[in-house]
Design a protein around this motif. Structure first.
Motif, PDB file in Angstrom:
ATOM      1  N   LEU A   1       5.666 -13.131   3.110  1.00  0.00           N
ATOM      2  CA  LEU A   1       4.908 -12.068   2.449  1.00  0.00           C
ATOM      3  C   LEU A   1       3.574 -12.555   1.909  1.00  0.00           C
ATOM      4  O   LEU A   1       2.541 -11.889   2.083  1.00  0.00           O
ATOM      5  CB  LEU A   1       5.747 -11.459   1.320  1.00  0.00           C
ATOM      6  CG  LEU A   1       7.129 -10.932   1.705  1.00  0.00           C
ATOM      7  CD1 LEU A   1       7.733 -10.165   0.534  1.00  0.00           C
ATOM      8  CD2 LEU A   1       7.076 -10.079   2.939  1.00  0.00           C
ATOM      9  N   VAL A   2       3.580 -13.708   1.232  1.00  0.00           N
ATOM     10  CA  VAL A   2       2.338 -14.220   0.639  1.00  0.00           C
ATOM     11  C   VAL A   2       1.246 -14.435   1.683  1.00  0.00           C
ATOM     12  O   VAL A   2       0.109 -13.978   1.496  1.00  0.00           O
ATOM     13  CB  VAL A   2       2.621 -15.513  -0.160  1.00  0.00           C
ATOM     14  CG1 VAL A   2       1.325 -16.203  -0.541  1.00  0.00           C
ATOM     15  CG2 VAL A   2       3.423 -15.191  -1.409  1.00  0.00           C
ATOM     16  N   PRO A   3       1.507 -15.127   2.800  1.00  0.00           N
ATOM     17  CA  PRO A   3       0.424 -15.304   3.779  1.00  0.00           C
ATOM     18  C   PRO A   3      -0.055 -14.001   4.395  1.00  0.00           C
ATOM     19  O   PRO A   3      -1.240 -13.878   4.740  1.00  0.00           O
ATOM     20  CB  PRO A   3       1.048 -16.225   4.841  1.00  0.00           C
ATOM     21  CG  PRO A   3       2.504 -16.161   4.625  1.00  0.00           C
ATOM     22  CD  PRO A   3       2.713 -15.877   3.183  1.00  0.00           C
ATOM     23  N   ARG A   4       0.823 -13.009   4.514  1.00  0.00           N
ATOM     24  CA  ARG A   4       0.389 -11.723   5.078  1.00  0.00           C
ATOM     25  C   ARG A   4      -0.519 -10.968   4.118  1.00  0.00           C
ATOM     26  O   ARG A   4      -1.526 -10.385   4.532  1.00  0.00           O
ATOM     27  CB  ARG A   4       1.617 -10.881   5.440  1.00  0.00           C
ATOM     28  CG  ARG A   4       2.252 -11.297   6.757  1.00  0.00           C
ATOM     29  CD  ARG A   4       3.640 -10.684   6.939  1.00  0.00           C
ATOM     30  NE  ARG A   4       4.123 -10.895   8.295  1.00  0.00           N
ATOM     31  CZ  ARG A   4       4.598 -12.050   8.743  1.00  0.00           C
ATOM     32  NH1 ARG A   4       4.668 -13.092   7.938  1.00  0.00           N
ATOM     33  NH2 ARG A   4       5.015 -12.169  10.002  1.00  0.00           N
ATOM     34  N   VAL A   5      -0.166 -10.947   2.847  1.00  0.00           N
ATOM     35  CA  VAL A   5      -1.033 -10.285   1.870  1.00  0.00           C
ATOM     36  C   VAL A   5      -2.384 -10.995   1.785  1.00  0.00           C
ATOM     37  O   VAL A   5      -3.440 -10.348   1.739  1.00  0.00           O
ATOM     38  CB  VAL A   5      -0.335 -10.246   0.496  1.00  0.00           C
ATOM     39  CG1 VAL A   5      -1.293  -9.710  -0.571  1.00  0.00           C
ATOM     40  CG2 VAL A   5       0.916  -9.384   0.553  1.00  0.00           C
TER      41      VAL A   5
ATOM     42  N   CYS B   1       4.042  -4.997   2.981  1.00  0.00           N
ATOM     43  CA  CYS B   1       5.126  -5.969   2.815  1.00  0.00           C
ATOM     44  C   CYS B   1       6.327  -5.341   2.127  1.00  0.00           C
ATOM     45  O   CYS B   1       7.482  -5.589   2.528  1.00  0.00           O
ATOM     46  CB  CYS B   1       4.627  -7.176   2.021  1.00  0.00           C
ATOM     47  SG  CYS B   1       3.487  -8.231   2.940  1.00  0.00           S
ATOM     48  N   TYR B   2       6.095  -4.528   1.123  1.00  0.00           N
ATOM     49  CA  TYR B   2       7.226  -3.905   0.428  1.00  0.00           C
ATOM     50  C   TYR B   2       7.983  -2.958   1.354  1.00  0.00           C
ATOM     51  O   TYR B   2       9.224  -2.991   1.416  1.00  0.00           O
ATOM     52  CB  TYR B   2       6.741  -3.152  -0.807  1.00  0.00           C
ATOM     53  CG  TYR B   2       7.832  -2.339  -1.455  1.00  0.00           C
ATOM     54  CD1 TYR B   2       8.850  -2.968  -2.170  1.00  0.00           C
ATOM     55  CD2 TYR B   2       7.868  -0.954  -1.327  1.00  0.00           C
ATOM     56  CE1 TYR B   2       9.871  -2.228  -2.747  1.00  0.00           C
ATOM     57  CE2 TYR B   2       8.887  -0.206  -1.902  1.00  0.00           C
ATOM     58  CZ  TYR B   2       9.882  -0.849  -2.607  1.00  0.00           C
ATOM     59  OH  TYR B   2      10.904  -0.124  -3.160  1.00  0.00           O
ATOM     60  N   LYS B   3       7.260  -2.097   2.066  1.00  0.00           N
ATOM     61  CA  LYS B   3       7.930  -1.164   2.967  1.00  0.00           C
ATOM     62  C   LYS B   3       8.621  -1.902   4.097  1.00  0.00           C
ATOM     63  O   LYS B   3       9.665  -1.463   4.599  1.00  0.00           O
ATOM     64  CB  LYS B   3       6.937  -0.158   3.527  1.00  0.00           C
ATOM     65  CG  LYS B   3       6.233   0.712   2.493  1.00  0.00           C
ATOM     66  CD  LYS B   3       7.212   1.458   1.623  1.00  0.00           C
ATOM     67  CE  LYS B   3       8.012   2.474   2.381  1.00  0.00           C
ATOM     68  NZ  LYS B   3       8.894   3.284   1.495  1.00  0.00           N
ATOM     69  N   GLY B   4       8.063  -3.048   4.525  1.00  0.00           N
ATOM     70  CA  GLY B   4       8.660  -3.784   5.626  1.00  0.00           C
ATOM     71  C   GLY B   4       9.976  -4.445   5.271  1.00  0.00           C
ATOM     72  O   GLY B   4      10.901  -4.466   6.083  1.00  0.00           O
ATOM     73  N   ILE B   5      10.080  -4.977   4.064  1.00  0.00           N
ATOM     74  CA  ILE B   5      11.315  -5.698   3.691  1.00  0.00           C
ATOM     75  C   ILE B   5      12.359  -4.781   3.067  1.00  0.00           C
ATOM     76  O   ILE B   5      13.468  -5.237   2.768  1.00  0.00           O
ATOM     77  CB  ILE B   5      11.009  -6.855   2.721  1.00  0.00           C
ATOM     78  CG1 ILE B   5      10.456  -6.329   1.395  1.00  0.00           C
ATOM     79  CG2 ILE B   5      10.072  -7.861   3.352  1.00  0.00           C
ATOM     80  CD1 ILE B   5      10.328  -7.391   0.328  1.00  0.00           C
ATOM     81  N   THR B   6      12.035  -3.514   2.847  1.00  0.00           N
ATOM     82  CA  THR B   6      13.020  -2.569   2.302  1.00  0.00           C
ATOM     83  C   THR B   6      13.414  -1.521   3.336  1.00  0.00           C
ATOM     84  O   THR B   6      13.885  -0.438   2.975  1.00  0.00           O
ATOM     85  CB  THR B   6      12.462  -1.881   1.047  1.00  0.00           C
ATOM     86  OG1 THR B   6      11.225  -1.217   1.361  1.00  0.00           O
ATOM     87  CG2 THR B   6      12.233  -2.885  -0.063  1.00  0.00           C
TER      88      THR B   6
ATOM     89  N   MET C   1       1.676  -5.109  10.256  1.00  0.00           N
ATOM     90  CA  MET C   1       2.477  -6.005   9.418  1.00  0.00           C
ATOM     91  C   MET C   1       3.790  -5.364   9.006  1.00  0.00           C
ATOM     92  O   MET C   1       4.844  -6.012   9.001  1.00  0.00           O
ATOM     93  CB  MET C   1       1.673  -6.393   8.169  1.00  0.00           C
ATOM     94  CG  MET C   1       0.592  -7.397   8.424  1.00  0.00           C
ATOM     95  SD  MET C   1      -0.140  -7.954   6.884  1.00  0.00           S
ATOM     96  CE  MET C   1      -1.288  -9.181   7.519  1.00  0.00           C
ATOM     97  N   CYS C   2       3.761  -4.083   8.652  1.00  0.00           N
ATOM     98  CA  CYS C   2       4.978  -3.393   8.255  1.00  0.00           C
ATOM     99  C   CYS C   2       5.966  -3.334   9.409  1.00  0.00           C
ATOM    100  O   CYS C   2       7.174  -3.546   9.221  1.00  0.00           O
ATOM    101  CB  CYS C   2       4.638  -1.989   7.763  1.00  0.00           C
ATOM    102  SG  CYS C   2       6.079  -1.014   7.284  1.00  0.00           S
TER     103      CYS C   2
END
Length: 267
Positions: free
Chosen positions: A150-154, A223-228, A122-123
């Motif tokens: 992000l929501v559906p992935r989490v 998700c956080y590491k992926g979008i930053t 995902m990342c």
């Protein structure tokens, strides 16, 4: 004549910057995580993306979970039953298998698979979208990437962690039965009757809570590491590595805390 040497002093601004950077990262992570958790319970929900991500994570995680569960359980049960045989208590081999598999081995295998396969994939996907500026393009078009991506992935990683925990538990108990009955000559009836001796409803519920928190924490970190991500393709690789490390650290801490709570409730 004495020569005075100047002792270098630490730059307070630099020291503050060193301390502030990780604090800022932690604050940003909690801000993004809170946004994801709030949006998760607000309609509409991206069901199509959730189903696609759930199937994607299941496809890459089920086989490693099964293959890891068998040797982990076999090794642990072999050592425990060898000790029980020496003590003349081989008939309670099912109890040791149940408590080891349900409370520790199955959640730990779930940790390894969720962090090593699902969260990293995902990342990498989100990081690739970020460096291609797809996330910014969604914002420009007025679409919320948190709700749509992000929501559906989490949610998908949380559901898969719960299901993987059930799969690893069933596989582990089957492996425990095979090794205990066929290799260490414990009767099937004794194994089955002692299986629930040390494991009850509370331990099973704690294992389910562990699995849910494992999936939720790994999904939020990925998700956080992926979008930053920053720095192009190399930054994506670094984000994937950091996702593995941070997920392992977080999930092992969750496991320790819940295990201690279970032991405290049992005493």
């Amino acid at each position: 004549m004495a020569v005075q040497t100047e002792v270098p002093t630490a730059d307070p601004e630099r020291a503050l910057h060193v301390v502030a950077k990780p604090a800022r990262e932690i604050g940003n992570f909690f801000a993004v995580s809170l946004d994801i958790l709030v949006q998760m319970f607000r309609p509409p929900f991206a069901w199509r993306e959730f189903i696609d991500q759930t199937w994607f994570v299941a496809r890459v995680a089920i086989l490693p979970a099964i293959l890891l569960s068998i040797p982990f359980n076999a090794f642990a049960v072999f050592l425990l039953n060898a000790l029980l045989v020496e003590l003349g208590a081989a008939d309670v081999g099912g109890a040791t298998a149940g408590v080891a598999c349900i409370t520790q081995i199955a959640p730990m295998v779930t940790v390894l698979v969720v962090a090593g396969a699902g969260a990293t994939a995902m990342c990498a996907d989100l990081g690739s979208r970020t460096i291609r500026e797809e996330i910014d393009a969604l914002r420009v078009m007025g679409l919320d990437p948190v709700r749509g991506l992000l929501v559906p992935r989490v949610a998908a990683l949380t559901v898969n962690a719960l299901l993987l925990n059930a799969i690893t538990t069933a596989t582990g108990l089957a492996a425990d039965y095979a090794f205990t009955v066929y290799l260490q000559n414990v009767t099937p009836g004794a194994f089955a009757s002692s299986l629930t001796l040390l494991v009850g409803l509370r331990e099973s519920l704690i294992a389910i809570v562990k699995a849910v928190l494992f999936g939720l924490a790994a999904g939020l970190i990925a998700c956080y590491k992926g979008i930053t991500v920053g720095g192009g393709p190399q930054g994506v690789g670094n984000a994937v590595n950091e996702t593995v490390v941070f997920s392992f650290m977080t999930l092992f801490m969750i496991n320790v805390v819940l295990t201690a709570m279970n032991a405290q409730m049992a005493s």
